[in-house]
Motif scaffolding. Structure first.
Motif, PDB file in Angstrom:
ATOM      1  N   GLY A 237       0.820  -1.213   0.000  1.00 10.53           N
ATOM      2  CA  GLY A 237       0.000   0.000   0.000  1.00 10.53           C
ATOM      3  C   GLY A 237       0.847   1.252   0.000  1.00 10.53           C
ATOM      4  O   GLY A 237       0.542   2.225  -0.716  1.00 10.53           O
ATOM      5  N   ALA A 238       1.926   1.259   0.797  1.00  6.79           N
ATOM      6  CA  ALA A 238       2.800   2.431   0.848  1.00  6.79           C
ATOM      7  C   ALA A 238       3.508   2.644  -0.493  1.00  6.79           C
ATOM      8  O   ALA A 238       3.621   3.778  -0.982  1.00  6.79           O
ATOM      9  N   LEU A 239       3.998   1.544  -1.106  1.00  3.36           N
ATOM     10  CA  LEU A 239       4.676   1.654  -2.398  1.00  3.36           C
ATOM     11  C   LEU A 239       3.712   2.150  -3.472  1.00  3.36           C
ATOM     12  O   LEU A 239       4.050   3.030  -4.280  1.00  3.36           O
ATOM     13  N   ARG A 240       2.518   1.600  -3.464  1.00  3.76           N
ATOM     14  CA  ARG A 240       1.525   1.987  -4.472  1.00  3.76           C
ATOM     15  C   ARG A 240       1.109   3.438  -4.309  1.00  3.76           C
ATOM     16  O   ARG A 240       0.965   4.170  -5.299  1.00  3.76           O
ATOM     17  N   ARG A 296       1.751  -5.079 -11.926  1.00  2.00           N
ATOM     18  CA  ARG A 296       2.396  -5.981 -10.958  1.00  2.00           C
ATOM     19  C   ARG A 296       2.049  -5.593  -9.525  1.00  2.00           C
ATOM     20  O   ARG A 296       1.787  -6.463  -8.682  1.00  2.00           O
ATOM     21  N   ILE A 297       2.041  -4.291  -9.248  1.00  2.00           N
ATOM     22  CA  ILE A 297       1.635  -3.851  -7.908  1.00  2.00           C
ATOM     23  C   ILE A 297       0.193  -4.282  -7.631  1.00  2.00           C
ATOM     24  O   ILE A 297      -0.133  -4.772  -6.540  1.00  2.00           O
ATOM     25  N   SER A 298      -0.673  -4.107  -8.625  1.00  2.00           N
ATOM     26  CA  SER A 298      -2.077  -4.492  -8.451  1.00  2.00           C
ATOM     27  C   SER A 298      -2.202  -5.995  -8.223  1.00  2.00           C
ATOM     28  O   SER A 298      -3.002  -6.439  -7.388  1.00  2.00           O
ATOM     29  N   ASP A 299      -1.408  -6.768  -8.972  1.00  2.00           N
ATOM     30  CA  ASP A 299      -1.469  -8.231  -8.814  1.00  2.00           C
ATOM     31  C   ASP A 299      -1.000  -8.659  -7.433  1.00  2.00           C
ATOM     32  O   ASP A 299      -1.603  -9.537  -6.801  1.00  2.00           O
ATOM     33  N   VAL A 300       0.093  -8.053  -6.947  1.00  2.00           N
ATOM     34  CA  VAL A 300       0.583  -8.398  -5.612  1.00  2.00           C
ATOM     35  C   VAL A 300      -0.447  -8.022  -4.555  1.00  2.00           C
ATOM     36  O   VAL A 300      -0.718  -8.788  -3.623  1.00  2.00           O
ATOM     37  N   SER A 301      -1.045  -6.848  -4.703  1.00  2.00           N
ATOM     38  CA  SER A 301      -2.058  -6.410  -3.749  1.00  2.00           C
ATOM     39  C   SER A 301      -3.253  -7.351  -3.756  1.00  2.00           C
ATOM     40  O   SER A 301      -3.770  -7.726  -2.695  1.00  2.00           O
TER      41      SER A 301
END
Length: 403
Positions: A237-240, A296-301
């Motif tokens: 969440g912080a990275l996104r 990729r961020i969305s997939d990890v989340s």
């Protein structure tokens, strides 16, 4: 009485601002057949109003200044300031001095050389290097550039041909300036994404480990996995959140670049690659990299959210199994309590009957002599005493159960 021929409606409070926005940036008019347009894009703007000198004002969206050597246009955008100089030659020293007082760091720069139809000096401007461009929108209008930053920190474009008026010439100049501006602005997301890629890769690896740990049947391992997943969700969440604006801005800027290229409506000149061909070949992969990082961020989340849902399901299942075992244990204890109560009840009846029979013996002994002995009378009274005591105990128990 209204004599204007209008019904006299009350005007919406926002109408004036909306109308003003449509005309906030007057169109660029290039009056000269041979002219030069220089555009600087300043980024990393200071927040302190004291850092802005005259004629620059952070609160002003658009300003046009008439200088001795030409016209200076100042436009404030969300992230940058665009300073455009228009004249029939390069900016003079006084104009450069005024331009140089604008705060910020240069992100992009474009120098557009406007020339009349029949001009054949493209090779002289760019030399032996590779040239890109084509016929742009209007018949006989040619654009060219080498997309190289020169010693003046500008990318040079040439625009030649016949135009119906100064505004038609200015529209194409503005599209070339916007192309260079937003081409560079769109790439601001690429270094940020590259810098954040190792952190994302680490999160992906840790997410995979946490997912595999969820298959463990040990409660301690499950609890540790849940703590790790919670920590990963916070980091993702912080990275996104830290990259959300930059990624969205890159996509928006790329859309503007695509619109400007489409509006040029280029046609190839021989085998020369068009501006659109160059930008599509060089810029599109970078934007796809930014988009892939966002996905990729969305997939990890999403994976972590699914993992947390799975962990909650496992916790609920474990809780249900514990509750079921607790209910079975409670049922067993209840049965034991019933059996114990029944045993205590029997013992109570026996004990009370024993004492009652003893009292009866004492009572009989105090009376005149009977033909029958006391023990015999006690023995005869035992069944009646037991029945009476049992009946009283049952009645008392029934009363308690009703409460």
């Amino acid at each position: 009485m209204n004599t204007t021929g209008q019904p006299g409606f009350e005007q919406c409070a926002e109408r004036a601002d909306i109308q003003a926005e449509a005309h906030a940036r007057p169109p660029l008019a290039v009056e000269f057949e041979s002219a030069e347009v220089w555009n600087w894009v300043l980024y990393d703007l200071p927040d302190d109003p004291a850092a802005w000198q005259t004629p620059y004002d952070p609160a002003c969206r658009h300003k046009v200044l008439e200088l001795a050597g030409g016209q200076l246009r100042i436009e404030r955008h969300t992230e940058f300031v665009s300073v455009t100089w228009l004249g029939n030659g390069p900016p003079d020293a006084e104009s450069l001095r005024v331009i140089g007082t604008c705060p910020g760091r240069q992100l992009a720069g474009a120098r557009v050389l406007v020339r009349p139809a029949g001009w054949e000096g493209v090779a002289d401007v760019f030399g032996p290097g590779r040239i890109f461009g084509g016929m742009a929108r209007f018949t006989g209008v040619e654009v060219a550039t080498d997309f190289q930053i020169g010693a003046d920190q500008m990318v040079t474009y040439t625009l030649s041909g016949n135009f119906e008026d100064a505004f038609a010439r200015g529209r194409l100049v503005k599209r070339l300036v916007d192309l260079e501006t937003y081409r560079m602005a769109a790439l601001l997301g690429l270094p940020v994404v590259r810098q954040s890629t190792p952190a994302l890769q680490s999160l992906e690896v840790r997410t995979g480990v946490a997912m595999r740990a969820l298959s463990s049947s040990e409660d301690e391992t499950l609890a540790a996995s849940i703590r790790e997943i919670s920590a990963l969700l916070a980091e993702v969440g912080a990275l996104r959140e830290g990259l959300r604006y930059r990624i969205a801005a890159s996509k928006a800027y790329y859309d503007v670049v695509s619109d400007r290229l489409a509006s040029l409506a280029e046609a190839p000149i021989g085998q020369r690659q068009t501006l659109k061909g160059f930008v599509d070949h060089r810029l599109a992969p970078a934007i796809k990299t930014v988009g892939a990082f966002d996905r990729r961020i969305s997939d990890v989340s999403a994976t972590l959210s699914d993992a947390m849902a799975l962990a909650r399901t496992r916790l609920e299942q474990t809780s249900q199994e514990y509750n079921q075992a607790l209910l079975v244990s409670m049922e067993k204890r209840a049965r034991q309590q019933v059996h114990l109560g029944q045993a205590v009840e029997g013992l109570s009846v026996a004990a009370i009957s024993y004492y009652v029979v003893g009292l009866i013996g004492v009572l009989i002994k105090s009376l005149p002599h009977f033909a029958v002995s006391v023990p015999v009378l006690q023995a005869i009274s035992v069944p009646a005493v037991i029945a009476l005591v049992w009946w009283n105990v049952r009645r008392a128990k029934a009363r308690v159960e009703k409460v």
